[in-house]
Design an enzyme around this catalytic site. Sequence first.
Site, PDB file in Angstrom:
ATOM      1  N   ASP A 152       0.833  -1.195   0.000  1.00  0.00           N
ATOM      2  CA  ASP A 152       0.000   0.000   0.000  1.00  0.00           C
ATOM      3  C   ASP A 152       0.873   1.253   0.000  1.00  0.00           C
ATOM      4  O   ASP A 152       1.847   1.347   0.760  1.00  0.00           O
ATOM      5  CB  ASP A 152      -0.896  -0.024   1.245  1.00  0.00           C
ATOM      6  N   GLU A 174       1.745  -0.446  -5.099  1.00  0.00           N
ATOM      7  CA  GLU A 174       0.879   0.692  -5.400  1.00  0.00           C
ATOM      8  C   GLU A 174       1.831   1.895  -5.472  1.00  0.00           C
ATOM      9  O   GLU A 174       2.188   2.479  -4.451  1.00  0.00           O
ATOM     10  CB  GLU A 174      -0.170   0.902  -4.313  1.00  0.00           C
TER      11      GLU A 174
END
Length: 717
Positions: free
Chosen positions: A371, A408
Amino acid sequence: MSKQPQSEIKGDELVGKGHVVKSDSRKINTSSELPDRTTGRSTPLGATVVEGGVNFSLYSRTAAEVELLLFDSVNDGTPARVIRLCPAENRSYFYWHVFVPDVKPGQLYGYRIDGPTDLSSGLAFDSNKLLLDPYARGVAVPQDYQRTLAYEPGDNTATAIKGVVVDSHDYDWEGDLPLNTPASRTIIYELHVRGFTRHPNSGLTADKRGTYAGLIEKIPYLQELGVTAVELLPVFHFDPQDCPPGKVNYWGYAPISFFAPHPGYSSRLDHQGPVDEFRDMVKALHRAGIEVILDVVFNHTAEGDEQGPTLSFRGIDNRTYYILEEDGARYANFSGCGNTLNANHPVVRRMIVDSLRYWVEEMHVDGFRFDLASILSRDESGKPHPNPPVLWDIESEPALAGTKLLAEAWDAAGLYQVGSFVGDAWNEWNGRFRDDIRDFFIGASGSVRSAADRMVGSPEIYGHKEREVEHTINFVTCHDGFTLNDLVSYNEKHNAANGEDNRDGSDDNRSWNCGVEGPTSDPQIEQLRNRQIKNFLASTLLSLGVPMILMGDEVRRTQQGNNNAYCQDNEISWFDWSLLEQHTDLHRFVRFLCARRSQRELSHEQFPVSLNALLNNAKKAWHGTQLDRPDWSDHSHSLAFQATLTTNEMQFFLIMNAYWESLEFELPQLEVNRWRRWIDTSLVSPEDIVELEDAPEILTDSYLAADRSVVLLYASI
């Protein structure tokens, strides 16, 4: 923490070399007769079960005093034993350690740490707070856990999260091994462990809904759908109370432990239960041929900003674990969540790699999605580093060789690295695929050229890296944003339920409601929405790269227009299993696509099945409505793609028509056979996608593609 003369004992206490005596006011024996082993060892970090007891080790550079507290019950406000670590005997360098005999797996524990408090220097010790071991393999949460008590003055022991001693090797994996599914056959299904089975209509008993065990029972559904990997939203233990008042942190992007599975997802009540139930889930998924990828959050923690709670890292070594502003009192906030983990500090780098290695070696997971991964490229001052040590540590760690690494490649402060993320082994969530394919199918001006590039692996983005097309993770929807149903049903976000006056969530949705905002009974609009959903799914699953689809998109799961449902632990977010019966046509469409995408063997007789592998090696050509004349102009809304694989004597012709009228496309001439229609999203099920042996022949030299449709033809040559 309370300071006692070493000659006085209150409760069970370990002093000096770790000798435990009872509370009978005896003087502590610190003679050399004490066994040296009771001092413990600095390695490994955390609570490690060894012969005769447990070794505890903790890093804290600036701590003055450290106490290890042992508890009989998670709700206890008074520890069963307090073990004070003597700096002279129980500290090596900046590691505090002690061996405690007769402690067994399941033991609850925590730390109290005292030291200087000088916020201008980044020192934030609070000896009244019970702290969670950053390396705890298990956690236990009191019934009356209160996040607020961790930042208000006073003792919070009774309501604090406690670590659990776990024997990592006491589990029978029954020969389980990594699946190592090739990227060319990988289809990722992003799901939320709780949301996947929590709905009352899931068909599960109440104790299994929303749990690792519940997911096990739904594995046949995943097998039938045809996905090869599940990407689980965060399962590291997180703080559900890290959210606005009256809400709950549902997504789990609020970690407070990087080693312990979230106990709220376990159906078992014993403290070891969440660890073993998670392993049961991984083992069962592997038996079904499905890999497990974890969404990991190494960019921030649930301790929030300078007004946040002291749960672990802040009270252990604040300026080691976090990036601080120049004044030392405030946290850099590149995550948008109040703080930023100091990922390139040597100690934090080690913790991150140790965590990943643990989940691979002891929990058997197959990969990780990082993330806000661009934060990991920031140095200790917050500036982007050209060669971030932590990223190379991860990539070069032998235990992670072959592990899927997904980034990401952006953060909340504007560092966007899609196409430029550092490293050789990383795949990237391709946010530009999402945006450009959305733009194409809503008819945005100038979107054709970008959409074409995305469909063939985004060479415009990744061509300079000279990598396989699997470097790109292609998706149109994910947990963050609209579901696929809502993407074609809403022009605007509808986040009022989040309690932030609709200010939260992205305004850049690139969506189109097909004529009506929200649900409608108009059959023509519903037909158009269904077609658009199939267009998005076909584009994702036929594109070059690794496709990812969002939980429930295959049955038109809706969040009622909420594009930021992070705090909605209710039917807004849960998988509604009644939709499977309502949208059998769409479910069938996805199953057929997945079946051909993920098959193992190339067979001329049964169709060249691994489409990704096939198209990657094919001779490619672009067309428009006329052969060899693609229209790349800003006003164009259609394209055609031809792929020829001479080794398998197969051809494909893909038509993507985002125009609001039907268009006639010339077809390449074939010497022997005819083109056959496998997919046409404008047709009603079961004609929208057919069994290959049933694919009808095209008897003309052109194909009329309906408005807003995707067509795939194939032929033998």
